[in-house]
Write a protein that holds these residues in place. Structure first.
Motif, mmCIF file in Angstrom:
data_model
loop_
_atom_site.group_PDB
_atom_site.id
_atom_site.type_symbol
_atom_site.label_atom_id
_atom_site.label_comp_id
_atom_site.label_asym_id
_atom_site.label_seq_id
_atom_site.Cartn_x
_atom_site.Cartn_y
_atom_site.Cartn_z
ATOM 1 N N ALA A 278 27.676 -3.489 38.671
ATOM 2 C CA ALA A 278 27.073 -2.440 37.838
ATOM 3 C C ALA A 278 26.568 -1.296 38.709
ATOM 4 O O ALA A 278 26.727 -0.116 38.370
ATOM 5 N N ARG A 279 25.971 -1.638 39.836
ATOM 6 C CA ARG A 279 25.458 -0.609 40.747
ATOM 7 C C ARG A 279 26.608 0.212 41.323
ATOM 8 O O ARG A 279 26.496 1.431 41.458
ATOM 9 N N ALA A 280 27.721 -0.437 41.652
ATOM 10 C CA ALA A 280 28.888 0.285 42.170
ATOM 11 C C ALA A 280 29.432 1.251 41.119
ATOM 12 O O ALA A 280 29.829 2.379 41.450
ATOM 13 N N ARG A 281 29.431 0.827 39.843
ATOM 14 C CA ARG A 281 29.849 1.736 38.766
ATOM 15 C C ARG A 281 28.951 2.972 38.738
ATOM 16 O O ARG A 281 29.421 4.100 38.632
ATOM 17 N N LEU A 282 27.635 2.734 38.803
ATOM 18 C CA LEU A 282 26.680 3.839 38.798
ATOM 19 C C LEU A 282 26.897 4.750 40.007
ATOM 20 O O LEU A 282 26.929 5.981 39.872
ATOM 21 N N LEU A 283 27.050 4.162 41.177
ATOM 22 C CA LEU A 283 27.271 4.961 42.385
ATOM 23 C C LEU A 283 28.534 5.802 42.248
ATOM 24 O O LEU A 283 28.551 6.985 42.626
ATOM 25 N N GLY A 284 29.585 5.206 41.701
ATOM 26 C CA GLY A 284 30.828 5.940 41.489
ATOM 27 C C GLY A 284 30.640 7.094 40.531
ATOM 28 O O GLY A 284 31.160 8.199 40.757
ATOM 29 N N GLU A 285 29.904 6.871 39.445
ATOM 30 C CA GLU A 285 29.647 7.931 38.483
ATOM 31 C C GLU A 285 28.842 9.068 39.120
ATOM 32 O O GLU A 285 29.141 10.248 38.912
ATOM 33 N N LEU A 286 27.824 8.707 39.897
ATOM 34 C CA LEU A 286 27.001 9.738 40.538
ATOM 35 C C LEU A 286 27.819 10.547 41.542
ATOM 36 O O LEU A 286 27.722 11.773 41.590
ATOM 37 N N ALA A 287 28.618 9.837 42.339
ATOM 38 C CA ALA A 287 29.361 10.510 43.406
ATOM 39 C C ALA A 287 30.570 11.276 42.871
ATOM 40 O O ALA A 287 30.759 12.451 43.208
ATOM 41 N N ASP A 288 31.355 10.630 42.040
ATOM 42 C CA ASP A 288 32.620 11.249 41.633
ATOM 43 C C ASP A 288 32.511 12.017 40.328
ATOM 44 O O ASP A 288 32.926 13.169 40.249
#
Length: 109
Positions: A45-55
């Motif tokens: 879930a955190r990786a999804r969030l990080l991806g959304e924030l970054a990309d």
């Protein structure tokens, strides 16, 4: 637990480069097994969030770290407030009423 490949399949747009960078920065903390990194569901879930924030939102690494740090602080505060609320709920009625009166006097609702 998820493997790196499972995490990548679960997170559209997230690459090995992303994950390696986030692990190096301490934003993801995988476990290690004989097969490599393992990720708990919260890590996915955190990786999804990080991806959304970054990309998706275009935040740079420093902004992503700041946002995630703030979210972690909010999560910690919510947990602490929950504990305080449960501790108050365990008190006798006069103590709960005294706490409520004090909160009202101090500007609470």
């Amino acid at each position: 637990m998820s493997t790196l490949d499972e995490l990548l399949r679960a997170c559209d747009g997230v690459t090995v480069v992303h994950v390696e960078r986030w692990v190096a920065r301490g934003l993801l903390r995988p476990g290690v097994s004989a097969e490599g990194w393992t990720f708990a569901s919260v890590d996915v879930a955190r990786a999804r969030l990080l991806g959304e924030l970054a990309d998706d939102m275009g935040f740079d690494d420093e902004a992503v770290e700041t946002v995630v740090d703030l979210l972690d602080q909010v999560h910690t505060l919510r947990h602490q407030l929950d504990l305080i609320g449960r501790a108050i709920a365990d008190q006798p009625v006069p103590v709960r009423e005294a706490i409520a009166a004090t909160l009202k006097r101090l500007g609470g609702r």
